[in-house]
Design a protein around this motif. Sequence first.
Motif, PDB file in Angstrom:
ATOM      1  N   ALA A 201     -76.273 -76.474 -18.447  1.00 45.47           N
ATOM      2  CA  ALA A 201     -77.072 -77.156 -17.425  1.00 45.47           C
ATOM      3  C   ALA A 201     -78.528 -76.697 -17.490  1.00 45.47           C
ATOM      4  CB  ALA A 201     -76.493 -76.875 -16.036  1.00 45.47           C
ATOM      5  N   ALA A 202     -78.728 -75.391 -17.655  1.00 42.76           N
ATOM      6  CA  ALA A 202     -80.090 -74.861 -17.778  1.00 42.76           C
ATOM      7  C   ALA A 202     -80.751 -75.377 -19.047  1.00 42.76           C
ATOM      8  CB  ALA A 202     -80.051 -73.333 -17.775  1.00 42.76           C
ATOM      9  N   TYR A 203     -79.971 -75.460 -20.106  1.00 47.53           N
ATOM     10  CA  TYR A 203     -80.476 -75.938 -21.385  1.00 47.53           C
ATOM     11  C   TYR A 203     -80.962 -77.382 -21.254  1.00 47.53           C
ATOM     12  CZ  TYR A 203     -80.864 -75.608 -26.445  1.00 47.53           C
ATOM     13  OH  TYR A 203     -81.354 -75.539 -27.715  1.00 47.53           O
ATOM     14  N   ALA A 204     -80.167 -78.225 -20.595  1.00 46.75           N
ATOM     15  CA  ALA A 204     -80.546 -79.621 -20.424  1.00 46.75           C
ATOM     16  C   ALA A 204     -81.826 -79.756 -19.601  1.00 46.75           C
ATOM     17  CB  ALA A 204     -79.404 -80.385 -19.751  1.00 46.75           C
ATOM     18  N   GLU A 205     -81.950 -78.948 -18.556  1.00 49.80           N
ATOM     19  CA  GLU A 205     -83.152 -79.000 -17.726  1.00 49.80           C
ATOM     20  C   GLU A 205     -84.387 -78.581 -18.528  1.00 49.80           C
ATOM     21  OE1 GLU A 205     -85.015 -76.472 -14.030  1.00 49.80           O
ATOM     22  OE2 GLU A 205     -82.882 -76.984 -13.930  1.00 49.80           O
ATOM     23  N   ALA A 206     -84.280 -77.481 -19.269  1.00 50.47           N
ATOM     24  CA  ALA A 206     -85.416 -76.993 -20.043  1.00 50.47           C
ATOM     25  C   ALA A 206     -85.790 -77.966 -21.148  1.00 50.47           C
ATOM     26  CB  ALA A 206     -85.088 -75.624 -20.636  1.00 50.47           C
ATOM     27  N   PHE A 207     -84.791 -78.542 -21.800  1.00 48.79           N
ATOM     28  CA  PHE A 207     -85.055 -79.484 -22.882  1.00 48.79           C
ATOM     29  C   PHE A 207     -85.803 -80.707 -22.351  1.00 48.79           C
ATOM     30  CE2 PHE A 207     -84.120 -83.049 -25.641  1.00 48.79           C
ATOM     31  CZ  PHE A 207     -84.268 -82.516 -26.918  1.00 48.79           C
ATOM     32  N   GLY A 208     -85.354 -81.238 -21.221  1.00 45.18           N
ATOM     33  CA  GLY A 208     -86.011 -82.406 -20.653  1.00 45.18           C
ATOM     34  C   GLY A 208     -87.460 -82.139 -20.305  1.00 45.18           C
ATOM     35  N   THR A 209     -87.733 -80.947 -19.793  1.00 44.41           N
ATOM     36  CA  THR A 209     -89.103 -80.591 -19.423  1.00 44.41           C
ATOM     37  C   THR A 209     -90.004 -80.505 -20.649  1.00 44.41           C
ATOM     38  OG1 THR A 209     -88.326 -79.347 -17.496  1.00 44.41           O
ATOM     39  CG2 THR A 209     -90.528 -78.836 -18.311  1.00 44.41           C
ATOM     40  N   VAL A 210     -89.509 -79.868 -21.708  1.00 45.64           N
ATOM     41  CA  VAL A 210     -90.343 -79.619 -22.887  1.00 45.64           C
ATOM     42  C   VAL A 210     -90.411 -80.822 -23.820  1.00 45.64           C
ATOM     43  CG1 VAL A 210     -90.517 -78.213 -24.991  1.00 45.64           C
ATOM     44  CG2 VAL A 210     -89.982 -77.131 -22.812  1.00 45.64           C
ATOM     45  N   ALA A 211     -89.283 -81.475 -24.031  1.00 39.53           N
ATOM     46  CA  ALA A 211     -89.235 -82.588 -24.984  1.00 39.53           C
ATOM     47  C   ALA A 211     -89.661 -83.919 -24.366  1.00 39.53           C
ATOM     48  CB  ALA A 211     -87.828 -82.721 -25.559  1.00 39.53           C
ATOM     49  N   GLY A 212     -89.672 -83.993 -23.032  1.00 36.11           N
ATOM     50  CA  GLY A 212     -90.092 -85.216 -22.382  1.00 36.11           C
ATOM     51  C   GLY A 212     -89.057 -86.323 -22.423  1.00 36.11           C
ATOM     52  N   ARG A 213     -87.807 -85.950 -22.669  1.00 38.87           N
ATOM     53  CA  ARG A 213     -86.700 -86.919 -22.675  1.00 38.87           C
ATOM     54  C   ARG A 213     -85.417 -86.184 -22.345  1.00 38.87           C
ATOM     55  NH1 ARG A 213     -86.724 -89.420 -28.453  1.00 38.87           N
ATOM     56  NH2 ARG A 213     -88.959 -89.290 -28.048  1.00 38.87           N
ATOM     57  N   PRO A 214     -84.426 -86.887 -21.835  1.00 40.34           N
ATOM     58  CA  PRO A 214     -83.183 -86.193 -21.442  1.00 40.34           C
ATOM     59  C   PRO A 214     -82.387 -85.714 -22.654  1.00 40.34           C
ATOM     60  CG  PRO A 214     -82.940 -88.563 -21.211  1.00 40.34           C
ATOM     61  CD  PRO A 214     -84.393 -88.321 -21.498  1.00 40.34           C
ATOM     62  N   LEU A 215     -81.627 -84.680 -22.435  1.00 42.48           N
ATOM     63  CA  LEU A 215     -80.727 -84.155 -23.463  1.00 42.48           C
ATOM     64  C   LEU A 215     -79.430 -84.963 -23.406  1.00 42.48           C
ATOM     65  CD1 LEU A 215     -80.214 -81.868 -25.590  1.00 42.48           C
ATOM     66  CD2 LEU A 215     -79.164 -80.577 -23.726  1.00 42.48           C
ATOM     67  N   ILE A 216     -79.262 -85.873 -24.347  1.00 39.97           N
ATOM     68  CA  ILE A 216     -78.068 -86.715 -24.380  1.00 39.97           C
ATOM     69  C   ILE A 216     -76.974 -86.060 -25.212  1.00 39.97           C
ATOM     70  CG2 ILE A 216     -77.146 -88.984 -24.955  1.00 39.97           C
ATOM     71  CD1 ILE A 216     -79.213 -88.949 -22.685  1.00 39.97           C
ATOM     72  N   GLN A 217     -77.369 -85.529 -26.371  1.00 38.64           N
ATOM     73  CA  GLN A 217     -76.406 -84.877 -27.258  1.00 38.64           C
ATOM     74  C   GLN A 217     -76.754 -83.397 -27.392  1.00 38.64           C
ATOM     75  OE1 GLN A 217     -75.038 -87.001 -30.878  1.00 38.64           O
ATOM     76  NE2 GLN A 217     -76.712 -88.430 -30.441  1.00 38.64           N
ATOM     77  N   LEU A 218     -75.775 -82.558 -27.149  1.00 41.95           N
ATOM     78  CA  LEU A 218     -75.968 -81.114 -27.277  1.00 41.95           C
ATOM     79  C   LEU A 218     -75.264 -80.641 -28.545  1.00 41.95           C
ATOM     80  CD1 LEU A 218     -77.032 -78.503 -25.902  1.00 41.95           C
ATOM     81  CD2 LEU A 218     -74.786 -78.260 -24.857  1.00 41.95           C
ATOM     82  N   PRO A 219     -75.977 -79.975 -29.435  1.00 39.67           N
ATOM     83  CA  PRO A 219     -75.335 -79.513 -30.672  1.00 39.67           C
ATOM     84  C   PRO A 219     -74.378 -78.360 -30.416  1.00 39.67           C
ATOM     85  CG  PRO A 219     -77.590 -78.727 -30.557  1.00 39.67           C
ATOM     86  CD  PRO A 219     -77.400 -79.648 -29.393  1.00 39.67           C
ATOM     87  N   GLN A 220     -73.623 -77.995 -31.436  1.00 33.02           N
ATOM     88  CA  GLN A 220     -72.733 -76.838 -31.362  1.00 33.02           C
ATOM     89  C   GLN A 220     -73.556 -75.601 -31.032  1.00 33.02           C
ATOM     90  OE1 GLN A 220     -69.395 -76.427 -31.601  1.00 33.02           O
ATOM     91  NE2 GLN A 220     -69.717 -74.263 -31.249  1.00 33.02           N
ATOM     92  N   MET A 221     -73.106 -74.823 -30.040  1.00 42.89           N
ATOM     93  CA  MET A 221     -73.880 -73.668 -29.592  1.00 42.89           C
ATOM     94  C   MET A 221     -73.260 -72.339 -30.001  1.00 42.89           C
ATOM     95  SD  MET A 221     -74.923 -74.964 -25.741  1.00 42.89           S
ATOM     96  CE  MET A 221     -76.118 -73.660 -25.448  1.00 42.89           C
ATOM     97  N   ALA A 222     -71.949 -72.273 -30.106  1.00 44.49           N
ATOM     98  CA  ALA A 222     -71.272 -70.985 -30.334  1.00 44.49           C
ATOM     99  C   ALA A 222     -71.727 -70.338 -31.636  1.00 44.49           C
ATOM    100  CB  ALA A 222     -69.769 -71.196 -30.364  1.00 44.49           C
ATOM    101  N   GLY A 223     -72.143 -69.079 -31.517  1.00 44.40           N
ATOM    102  CA  GLY A 223     -72.490 -68.294 -32.687  1.00 44.40           C
ATOM    103  C   GLY A 223     -73.828 -68.627 -33.317  1.00 44.40           C
ATOM    104  N   ARG A 224     -74.628 -69.465 -32.663  1.00 43.25           N
ATOM    105  CA  ARG A 224     -75.893 -69.882 -33.254  1.00 43.25           C
ATOM    106  C   ARG A 224     -77.058 -69.372 -32.426  1.00 43.25           C
ATOM    107  NH1 ARG A 224     -76.318 -75.859 -34.099  1.00 43.25           N
ATOM    108  NH2 ARG A 224     -77.515 -75.288 -35.951  1.00 43.25           N
ATOM    109  N   SER A 225     -78.227 -69.295 -33.049  1.00 41.15           N
ATOM    110  CA  SER A 225     -79.403 -68.781 -32.357  1.00 41.15           C
ATOM    111  C   SER A 225     -80.027 -69.866 -31.484  1.00 41.15           C
ATOM    112  CB  SER A 225     -80.443 -68.270 -33.362  1.00 41.15           C
ATOM    113  OG  SER A 225     -81.036 -69.356 -34.057  1.00 41.15           O
ATOM    114  N   GLU A 226     -80.809 -69.423 -30.527  1.00 48.02           N
ATOM    115  CA  GLU A 226     -81.477 -70.347 -29.615  1.00 48.02           C
ATOM    116  C   GLU A 226     -82.393 -71.304 -30.385  1.00 48.02           C
ATOM    117  OE1 GLU A 226     -84.641 -69.441 -26.229  1.00 48.02           O
ATOM    118  OE2 GLU A 226     -82.634 -68.710 -25.719  1.00 48.02           O
ATOM    119  N   SER A 227     -83.089 -70.790 -31.398  1.00 49.91           N
ATOM    120  CA  SER A 227     -83.990 -71.643 -32.164  1.00 49.91           C
ATOM    121  C   SER A 227     -83.215 -72.674 -32.972  1.00 49.91           C
ATOM    122  CB  SER A 227     -84.874 -70.796 -33.083  1.00 49.91           C
ATOM    123  OG  SER A 227     -84.095 -69.981 -33.942  1.00 49.91           O
ATOM    124  N   GLU A 228     -82.093 -72.283 -33.582  1.00 48.97           N
ATOM    125  CA  GLU A 228     -81.272 -73.228 -34.346  1.00 48.97           C
ATOM    126  C   GLU A 228     -80.773 -74.352 -33.446  1.00 48.97           C
ATOM    127  OE1 GLU A 228     -79.014 -70.691 -37.809  1.00 48.97           O
ATOM    128  OE2 GLU A 228     -78.363 -70.381 -35.745  1.00 48.97           O
TER     129      GLU A 228
END
Length: 225
Positions: free
Chosen positions: A7-34
């Motif tokens: 939920a926090a990720y979607a909010e931050a993404f929308g603020t920075v990217a200027g569009r809603p987060l529709i698709q969230l990539p695989q998160m487990a075991g990956r870095s924040e930048s990836e």
Amino acid sequence: MARVTRAAYAEAFGTVAGRPLIQLPQMAGRSESEIFFDALALNGVDVRADGAAERLLEPFSTELAAALTARADDLAGRGQLLPGAAEALAAVAKLDGAVQTVLTGNSRPTAVLKLRAFGLDGFMDFDIGGYGSEAYPKGTLLRVARQRAADKHGVTFAEDATVYVADSPRDVDAARIGGARSLAVASGRAGTAELRDAGADAALPDLTDTAALIALIIRLTEPAW
């Protein structure tokens, strides 16, 4: 905790990217930048190599930390502290010459928030950690963190005096690349057999046996004569 983070990720993404987060990539075991760069691509943001995407990473990390801060109560309420984790950190902190930090896919502010939610932040030296907002693979990041520790504390942290405690075969590989001993804990998707097969120097089923954990850390860091 995963639901709160998403939920926090979607909010931050929308603020920075200027569009809603529709698709969230695989998160487990990956870095924040990836995760962030994949999310840009999946959600139609131009990620051509002109530096625009890279310039969004720092503000995204700032926004994500703010979104998580606003959800601090949810982090503690919906997250789960692994049994034995607090006791393990407290016991390691008592070892002579031991310095503890994090090597994580999270940015530093996010890592601090998540550990603080469970009262674990006091055991960590965050200044010397390795974070997912940095442009290094985990193995290299481990070497960077060890050099930071040496610079701050004025002591050389040799490869055989460094133990990386983690829970995945990927982390076992990172320990090998980064020149550290690997103590794998089967608290994630991989079992102890899989972690040993991946090359872990030692493996535990969980963190509940503090004495066994300490004994393994001492054994793994004993000088070879």
